[in-house]
Design a protein around this motif. Structure first.
Motif, PDB file in Angstrom:
ATOM      1  N   HIS A 120      -7.840   2.096  14.084  1.00  0.00           N
ATOM      2  CA  HIS A 120      -7.789   1.715  12.738  1.00  0.00           C
ATOM      3  C   HIS A 120      -6.718   2.599  11.625  1.00  0.00           C
ATOM      4  O   HIS A 120      -5.974   1.954  10.985  1.00  0.00           O
ATOM      5  CB  HIS A 120      -9.143   1.473  12.165  1.00  0.00           C
ATOM      6  N   ALA A 121      -6.778   3.722  12.193  1.00  0.00           N
ATOM      7  CA  ALA A 121      -5.890   4.539  11.275  1.00  0.00           C
ATOM      8  C   ALA A 121      -4.418   4.461  11.838  1.00  0.00           C
ATOM      9  O   ALA A 121      -3.480   4.364  10.821  1.00  0.00           O
ATOM     10  CB  ALA A 121      -6.276   5.944  11.371  1.00  0.00           C
ATOM     11  N   GLY A 122      -4.325   4.530  13.246  1.00  0.00           N
ATOM     12  CA  GLY A 122      -2.886   4.570  13.653  1.00  0.00           C
ATOM     13  C   GLY A 122      -2.276   3.082  13.544  1.00  0.00           C
ATOM     14  O   GLY A 122      -1.099   3.124  13.044  1.00  0.00           O
ATOM     15  N   CYS A 123      -2.766   1.944  13.323  1.00  0.00           N
ATOM     16  CA  CYS A 123      -2.371   0.819  13.242  1.00  0.00           C
ATOM     17  C   CYS A 123      -1.859   0.577  11.816  1.00  0.00           C
ATOM     18  O   CYS A 123      -0.639   0.195  11.506  1.00  0.00           O
ATOM     19  CB  CYS A 123      -3.579  -0.433  13.325  1.00  0.00           C
ATOM     20  N   GLU A 124      -2.879   1.232  10.743  1.00  0.00           N
ATOM     21  CA  GLU A 124      -2.134   1.058   9.413  1.00  0.00           C
ATOM     22  C   GLU A 124      -1.082   1.903   9.045  1.00  0.00           C
ATOM     23  O   GLU A 124      -0.280   1.632   8.356  1.00  0.00           O
ATOM     24  CB  GLU A 124      -3.350   1.303   8.439  1.00  0.00           C
ATOM     25  N   ALA A 125      -0.939   3.099   9.762  1.00  0.00           N
ATOM     26  CA  ALA A 125      -0.145   3.993   9.548  1.00  0.00           C
ATOM     27  C   ALA A 125       1.401   3.613  10.153  1.00  0.00           C
ATOM     28  O   ALA A 125       2.402   3.801   9.349  1.00  0.00           O
ATOM     29  CB  ALA A 125      -0.456   5.590  10.174  1.00  0.00           C
ATOM     30  N   VAL A 148     -12.059  -1.210   1.973  1.00  0.00           N
ATOM     31  CA  VAL A 148     -11.318  -2.413   2.463  1.00  0.00           C
ATOM     32  C   VAL A 148     -10.289  -3.119   1.420  1.00  0.00           C
ATOM     33  O   VAL A 148      -9.347  -3.469   1.514  1.00  0.00           O
ATOM     34  CB  VAL A 148     -12.182  -3.272   3.535  1.00  0.00           C
ATOM     35  N   ARG A 149     -11.028  -3.300   0.389  1.00  0.00           N
ATOM     36  CA  ARG A 149     -10.447  -4.042  -0.803  1.00  0.00           C
ATOM     37  C   ARG A 149      -9.176  -3.088  -1.285  1.00  0.00           C
ATOM     38  O   ARG A 149      -8.228  -3.552  -1.829  1.00  0.00           O
ATOM     39  CB  ARG A 149     -11.783  -4.299  -1.842  1.00  0.00           C
ATOM     40  N   GLU A 150      -9.409  -1.858  -1.514  1.00  0.00           N
ATOM     41  CA  GLU A 150      -8.440  -0.948  -2.052  1.00  0.00           C
ATOM     42  C   GLU A 150      -7.320  -0.920  -1.000  1.00  0.00           C
ATOM     43  O   GLU A 150      -6.142  -0.888  -1.439  1.00  0.00           O
ATOM     44  CB  GLU A 150      -9.016   0.428  -2.294  1.00  0.00           C
ATOM     45  N   LEU A 151      -7.568  -0.823   0.314  1.00  0.00           N
ATOM     46  CA  LEU A 151      -6.549  -0.832   1.369  1.00  0.00           C
ATOM     47  C   LEU A 151      -5.596  -2.190   1.265  1.00  0.00           C
ATOM     48  O   LEU A 151      -4.277  -2.077   1.344  1.00  0.00           O
ATOM     49  CB  LEU A 151      -7.264  -0.745   2.561  1.00  0.00           C
ATOM     50  N   ASP A 152      -6.345  -3.169   1.007  1.00  0.00           N
ATOM     51  CA  ASP A 152      -5.747  -4.326   0.905  1.00  0.00           C
ATOM     52  C   ASP A 152      -4.876  -4.528  -0.266  1.00  0.00           C
ATOM     53  O   ASP A 152      -3.831  -4.961  -0.370  1.00  0.00           O
ATOM     54  CB  ASP A 152      -6.637  -5.668   0.881  1.00  0.00           C
ATOM     55  N   ALA A 153      -5.162  -3.988  -1.720  1.00  0.00           N
ATOM     56  CA  ALA A 153      -4.651  -4.086  -2.641  1.00  0.00           C
ATOM     57  C   ALA A 153      -3.060  -3.081  -2.543  1.00  0.00           C
ATOM     58  O   ALA A 153      -2.397  -3.507  -3.289  1.00  0.00           O
ATOM     59  CB  ALA A 153      -5.322  -3.398  -3.873  1.00  0.00           C
ATOM     60  N   LEU A 154      -3.253  -2.027  -1.659  1.00  0.00           N
ATOM     61  CA  LEU A 154      -2.126  -1.591  -1.481  1.00  0.00           C
ATOM     62  C   LEU A 154      -1.251  -1.920  -0.422  1.00  0.00           C
ATOM     63  O   LEU A 154       0.010  -1.508  -0.236  1.00  0.00           O
ATOM     64  CB  LEU A 154      -2.570   0.076  -0.862  1.00  0.00           C
ATOM     65  N   GLY A 155      -1.524  -3.129   0.280  1.00  0.00           N
ATOM     66  CA  GLY A 155      -0.651  -3.722   1.366  1.00  0.00           C
ATOM     67  C   GLY A 155      -0.960  -3.387   2.566  1.00  0.00           C
ATOM     68  O   GLY A 155      -0.404  -3.532   3.654  1.00  0.00           O
ATOM     69  N   ARG A 185      -6.461  -2.458 -10.087  1.00  0.00           N
ATOM     70  CA  ARG A 185      -6.624  -1.111 -10.158  1.00  0.00           C
ATOM     71  C   ARG A 185      -5.267  -0.750  -9.384  1.00  0.00           C
ATOM     72  O   ARG A 185      -4.640   0.331  -9.741  1.00  0.00           O
ATOM     73  CB  ARG A 185      -7.577  -0.354  -9.507  1.00  0.00           C
ATOM     74  N   LEU A 186      -5.178  -1.226  -8.149  1.00  0.00           N
ATOM     75  CA  LEU A 186      -4.107  -0.630  -7.104  1.00  0.00           C
ATOM     76  C   LEU A 186      -2.852  -1.323  -6.494  1.00  0.00           C
ATOM     77  O   LEU A 186      -2.037  -0.792  -6.081  1.00  0.00           O
ATOM     78  CB  LEU A 186      -4.968  -0.039  -6.080  1.00  0.00           C
ATOM     79  N   CYS A 187      -2.687  -2.504  -7.158  1.00  0.00           N
ATOM     80  CA  CYS A 187      -1.690  -3.651  -6.538  1.00  0.00           C
ATOM     81  C   CYS A 187      -0.360  -2.970  -7.139  1.00  0.00           C
ATOM     82  O   CYS A 187       0.500  -3.127  -6.420  1.00  0.00           O
ATOM     83  CB  CYS A 187      -1.930  -5.144  -7.208  1.00  0.00           C
ATOM     84  N   LYS A 188      -0.590  -2.387  -8.116  1.00  0.00           N
ATOM     85  CA  LYS A 188       0.886  -1.911  -8.774  1.00  0.00           C
ATOM     86  C   LYS A 188       1.399  -0.800  -7.881  1.00  0.00           C
ATOM     87  O   LYS A 188       2.613  -0.839  -7.571  1.00  0.00           O
ATOM     88  CB  LYS A 188       0.871  -1.326 -10.065  1.00  0.00           C
ATOM     89  N   ILE A 194       5.333   1.003  -3.912  1.00  0.00           N
ATOM     90  CA  ILE A 194       5.565   1.484  -2.686  1.00  0.00           C
ATOM     91  C   ILE A 194       6.444   0.508  -1.802  1.00  0.00           C
ATOM     92  O   ILE A 194       7.567   1.107  -1.252  1.00  0.00           O
ATOM     93  CB  ILE A 194       4.279   1.674  -1.642  1.00  0.00           C
ATOM     94  N   GLY A 195       6.372  -0.791  -1.930  1.00  0.00           N
ATOM     95  CA  GLY A 195       6.996  -1.894  -1.314  1.00  0.00           C
ATOM     96  C   GLY A 195       6.367  -2.414  -0.251  1.00  0.00           C
ATOM     97  O   GLY A 195       6.963  -3.293   0.700  1.00  0.00           O
ATOM     98  N   LEU A 196       5.120  -2.294  -0.288  1.00  0.00           N
ATOM     99  CA  LEU A 196       4.280  -2.904   0.625  1.00  0.00           C
ATOM    100  C   LEU A 196       3.585  -4.332   0.221  1.00  0.00           C
ATOM    101  O   LEU A 196       2.970  -5.060   0.949  1.00  0.00           O
ATOM    102  CB  LEU A 196       2.932  -1.865   0.980  1.00  0.00           C
ATOM    103  N   LEU A 197       3.946  -4.540  -1.069  1.00  0.00           N
ATOM    104  CA  LEU A 197       3.200  -5.732  -1.637  1.00  0.00           C
ATOM    105  C   LEU A 197       4.401  -6.641  -2.213  1.00  0.00           C
ATOM    106  O   LEU A 197       5.223  -5.870  -3.072  1.00  0.00           O
ATOM    107  CB  LEU A 197       2.315  -5.553  -2.982  1.00  0.00           C
ATOM    108  N   SER A 198       4.429  -7.839  -2.037  1.00  0.00           N
ATOM    109  CA  SER A 198       5.639  -8.786  -2.519  1.00  0.00           C
ATOM    110  C   SER A 198       5.567  -8.804  -4.090  1.00  0.00           C
ATOM    111  O   SER A 198       4.627  -8.799  -4.549  1.00  0.00           O
ATOM    112  CB  SER A 198       5.458 -10.202  -1.886  1.00  0.00           C
TER     113      SER A 198
END
Length: 628
Positions: free
Chosen positions: A15-20, A59-66, A455-458, A463-467
């Motif tokens: 799970h760490a490697g996939c996200e990285a 998981v929600r925070e991770l999603d907000a970051l992309g 909180r975290l979408c900005k 970063i460039g991971l969210l459209s």
């Protein structure tokens, strides 16, 4: 051997490697992800679920970051439930039962289709580096990795996400197999290379329960556990309508005195109590042996029977992980109501593995003395898929930022559970596998799972991971919330008979004078929905906006108090400690504090204050020294 150069090598595809790997590739860097088996990509070797208390926040925070985990579980869940709904919104946590095989297959497909990302089945056995001395940095610098077959991959950054595979051995009573989880190949060569680089490695342990043949279980003796209707998705980008589907049931049963007696009689055959296991196990996910010994007064323990997927009859026995011998396992499981005739498909086992002392890492998850070497997941001494995935994204993003010459991604304790997780790992002596809990977050009323996007979408966008589209959607949501809160505060209702009748009908005290709708909403028996009857100027709003409006108004006093606490926290975080500081020159510091500060090398007074062994008096001494 000649190989193409890449930008980033990710070691491990859990799970760490996939996200990285996804983060690096999506930021345009040529990335290769190594795994001992492509069949183990995003594997769930233990519990078949994502989320849960506090982990749903992650998981929600991770999603907000992309990140990808939230999107993937939305596609592959078989049961979904919001936990702690009887409590306040700060501890509401989403948890979804996954179809294990489908979750792994779906994530593998995402990796295979990602531009700039290559999957490679190979065991990395050596990290390549050189010594560098410049004005800015003196230490080691990553140059590449070498696989067991001799292939060399030159790169600028390596992200270690080895999970529980490094030096792994599985224990089931007296039987020991030198494999990773689920009988997959262990990684046996990399530890030595890391130790030769000066990396301090420790030994941890975790465990998993047996898997049963579902046909051998009598569910009539158990309590059926249903999913929620309607289902709330994990990802902010998932259409809620798309996740409203038929769900499978889970089942609840309990151990009893007979179960506990069998365990007590066979403790000498447990590797944990026979001294065979060297590693330290997780406090908050103990084996059934530990539960029986440490909570001897308890007459029973919960056991959850959970399906592993839609296309298998295997059932997961949550709450009864063990490393007892197979014959003892069968005897103890068969004392549990509903499991009297159970057949074990896979034995329970404990797994020991090598992991890193996370005190060697900075808040970016880069090793302090090794430029370009990042680390994430269970290899950092944490437990849980969700903790791993969040660290993977942070480490991957920061590996990319380092190569691109951009500012690193740092989330502090006041911004997210991810910040709490990483700060705890890098500033505290974690002598056992770390797991996230809501009680670890001081500002949990601000860090709710429902407002993770606000909180975290900005950060995800910057970063460039969210459209741009996703970010604009969040800004519009934020604007709608603020406008509605303002309107409710500015809309007054008088004490006329119509209002008094409304209040009486809802068991609420009558008015002596006019009040705002916001003030009425603060009453426990009234809600935004109930007030619609007397709110004539209301415009239709989305469920998500209404939820935020309600929380912000009802908990305003508590939220304001936490915001003031955050301001104090930020002041301490802004007091930076110079990298070149010589703690030996601060004679008033106690010896223990000096040793800890030299070891952890905190970047701020705030971080220094959270190191165990550094007292408030030591912080005062440090502040005086920095003033001068």
């Amino acid at each position: 051997m000649e190989f193409d150069k890449v930008d980033v090598c990710v070691v491990g595809a859990g799970h760490a490697g996939c996200e990285a790997a996804l983060a690096c590739a999506r930021l345009g860097l040529e990335t290769v992800i190594f795994t001992v088996s492509v069949d183990s990509i995003a594997l769930m070797p233990c519990n078949p679920n994502i989320g849960g208390s506090s982990k749903g926040h992650l998981v929600r925070e991770l999603d907000a970051l992309g990140g990808e985990m939230g999107k993937n579980i939305d596609k592959t869940f078989i049961q979904s439930k919001m936990l702690n709904v009887s409590k306040g919104p700060a501890v509401h946590s989403l948890r979804a039962q996954a179809d294990k095989a489908e979750y792994s297959r779906s994530m593998r497909k995402i990796l295979e289709q990602q531009d700039h990302l290559t999957i490679k089945q190979a065991e990395v056995c050596e990290i390549l580096w050189e010594k560098v001395e410049t004005e800015d940095f003196c230490g080691k610098k990553i140059t590449g990795v070498k696989t067991f077959t001799g292939a060399i991959y030159e790169c600028q950054a390596v992200v270690l996400c080895t999970g529980t595979y490094l030096g792994a051995r599985c224990l089931c009573g007296e039987a020991i197999t030198y494999t990773g989880p689920n009988g997959l190949q262990a990684a046996t060569h990399l530890t030595g290379s890391l130790q030769n680089m000066g990396v301090r490695v420790r030994r941890f342990k975790t465990g998993t329960p047996a898997r049963m043949d579902g046909r051998s279980i009598d569910y009539s003796k158990m309590e059926e556990q249903f999913g929620d209707h309607p289902v709330v998705p994990f990802s902010f980008s998932t259409d809620p309508e798309s996740v409203q589907k038929e769900q499978v049931s889970c089942w609840l049963t309990y151990t009893n005195e007979k179960t506990h007696e069998i365990i007590r009689q066979n403790l000498d055959r447990s590797p944990i109590y026979a001294g065979i296991i060297e590693g330290t196990g997780p406090r908050y996910c103990p084996s059934i042996e530990d539960k029986v010994v440490k909570f001897a007064e308890k007459e029973r323990h919960q056991v959850f029977i959970e399906p592993e997927g839609l296309h298998t009859g295997e059932m997961y026995v949550g709450g009864m992980s063990s490393s007892l011998p197979e014959d003892v396992q069968l005897a103890m499981y068969r004392t549990v109501p509903g499991l009297e005739h159970c057949k074990i498909v896979r034995n329970a086992y404990a797994i020991e593995y090598d992991c890193v002392d996370a005190g060697q890492l900075g808040v970016t998850l880069e090793f302090k003395d090794i430029h370009g070497l990042f680390s994430a997941g269970q290899f950092n001494g944490s437990s849980g898929y969700e903790e791993a995935a969040c660290q993977g994204l942070v480490a991957g993003v920061n590996a990319a930022m380092s190569i691109l010459g951009r500012e690193p991604l740092v989330i502090d304790r006041s911004e997210g559970y991810i910040g709490v997780l990483i700060d705890d790992l890098v500033t505290k002596d974690n002598t056992e596998p770390y797991r996230m809990m809501t009680s670890r977050a001081e500002y949990r009323l601000l860090l709710r799972q429902d407002n993770a996007d606000l909180r975290l979408c900005k950060k995800g966008y910057e970063i460039g991971l969210l459209s741009e589209e996703a970010y604009q959607k969040v800004l519009l949501k934020e604007k709608s919330i603020q406008e509605e809160i303002t309107r409710l505060k500015e809309t007054s209702v008088g004490a006329r008979q119509e209002i008094q009748d409304f209040l009486y009908a809802h068991g609420s005290a009558s008015l002596k004078t006019g009040v705002s709708l916001a003030e009425l909403m603060c009453r426990p028996e009234l809600s935004y929905g109930i007030l619609e009857e007397i709110d004539n100027n209301r415009k239709p709003l989305s469920k998500e906006v209404v939820e935020q409006v309600e929380i912000e108004i009802k908990y305003e006093g508590y939220i304001e108090r936490q915001r003031r606490q955050v301001e104090q926290y930020k002041k301490m975080e802004k007091k930076r400690i110079p990298e070149e500081i010589d703690y030996d020159k601060i004679s008033s510091l106690r010896l223990e504090a000096r040793q800890k500060l030299k070891f952890f090398r905190p970047v701020s007074i705030g971080q220094a204050s959270r190191i165990s062994g550094v007292s408030p008096a030591d912080i005062s001494v440090l502040l005086v020294y920095l003033e001068h």
